[in-house]
Enzyme design. Structure first.
Site, mmCIF file in Angstrom:
data_model
loop_
_atom_site.group_PDB
_atom_site.id
_atom_site.type_symbol
_atom_site.label_atom_id
_atom_site.label_comp_id
_atom_site.label_asym_id
_atom_site.label_seq_id
_atom_site.Cartn_x
_atom_site.Cartn_y
_atom_site.Cartn_z
ATOM 1 N N ASP A 74 -0.578 4.851 0.958
ATOM 2 C CA ASP A 74 -0.314 6.213 1.940
ATOM 3 C C ASP A 74 -0.559 5.534 3.124
ATOM 4 O OD1 ASP A 74 -0.987 8.657 -0.368
ATOM 5 O OD2 ASP A 74 -2.406 7.305 -0.875
ATOM 6 N N ASP A 130 1.045 -1.350 -0.118
ATOM 7 C CA ASP A 130 -0.153 0.270 -0.256
ATOM 8 C C ASP A 130 1.130 1.173 -0.100
ATOM 9 O OD1 ASP A 130 -2.506 1.467 0.885
ATOM 10 O OD2 ASP A 130 -1.602 2.210 2.867
#
Length: 263
Positions: free
Chosen positions: A12, A10
């Protein structure tokens, strides 16, 4: 997790917070490349194109190539053009996402019109929209009330930024629309299998050879939990250790930060 061939990160809350890298981000990318393994960044943030992410990471002195990134916005485009040739879409999203979808062959209709009693759009598509205004919401409500098909990039309610703060994401916009029109979209980002299958097929590995690293239980960890991939939860973003007890999605490993991952 040393036996893994593909690491899916991922972005953020996992690799970066706002415009700052999380400690260890550059080191882990370098180590994966040094050992001849593969990685991809797969994000539910649909406000940027893949090239914009390349430039964003470049400013942080981290080299990422466009083909190493897949976004929920990109998967939204893949879905739309797979379902229909040159689909017409009313978009609640950023100018960057509009350009991405148009480049992929999607027709964006900014001012829908009724023709013979039916609106001239095939889909309402919602994404993270940092340029959101009330007119977009009003138009989306009108179209959804008329039965236009409804898709969305991702279910995330918030995304993390610097200073331990959070801002509304696509899921929050969709929740607002749900209150108004009593409809829910088909979500295409994590935890749906489409984005995971894309990454696995692109890299020629199996699910057993893949590990997902992220900061959200209900998207990142759920994506692995529901689809047979090992998962690592990092505590630098949305989820906290105390959230795990009440979550149906249990990570295989819990770490304070990506700097603690052993490749």
């Amino acid at each position: 997790m040393k036996n893994k061939k593909l690491y899916l990160f991922d972005i953020d809350g996992t690799l970066i917070l706002g415009n700052k890298p999380i400690n260890g981000a550059e080191d882990i990318i370098t180590e994966i490349r040094r050992k001849g393994k593969k990685f991809m960044l797969f994000t539910n943030n649909s406000s940027r194109t893949r090239l914009e992410y390349v430039e964003k990471f470049k400013k942080m002195n981290i080299e990422i190539f466009e083909e190493e990134i897949v976004t929920a916005g990109y998967m939204l485009g893949e879905y739309l053009i797979e379902k229909k040739t040159s689909p017409s879409v009313y978009l609640v999203g950023t100018k960057s996402l509009k350009k991405l979808l148009e480049d992929m062959g999607v027709k964006i209709v900014e001012e829908p019109q009724k023709i013979n009693g039916k609106y001239d759009v095939d889909y309402v598509a919602v994404a993270l929209d940092s340029e959101l205004n009330y007119q977009k919401i009003t138009t989306a409500c009108e179209l959804l009330s008329e039965g236009v098909e409804y898709v969305a990039a991702n279910p995330d309610f918030v995304y993390p930024v610097e200073g331990g703060k959070f801002l509304p994401d696509c899921g929050s916009i969709c929740k607002m629309l749900e209150y108004a029109v009593k409809r829910k979209p088909l979500f295409l980002g994590k935890p749906s299998r489409e984005i995971l299958d894309y990454c696995i097929k692109k890299n020629g590995v199996s699910k057993e050879e893949t590990v997902i690293i992220g900061d959200r239980l209900y998207t990142d960890i759920a994506c692995g939990y529901d689809n047979g991939c090992d998962t690592i939860l990092v505590l630098t973003g949305e989820s906290k250790r105390e959230d795990i007890k009440d979550s149906p999605y249990k990570p295989d490993v819990i770490l304070e930060s990506i700097k603690d991952i052993k490749i």
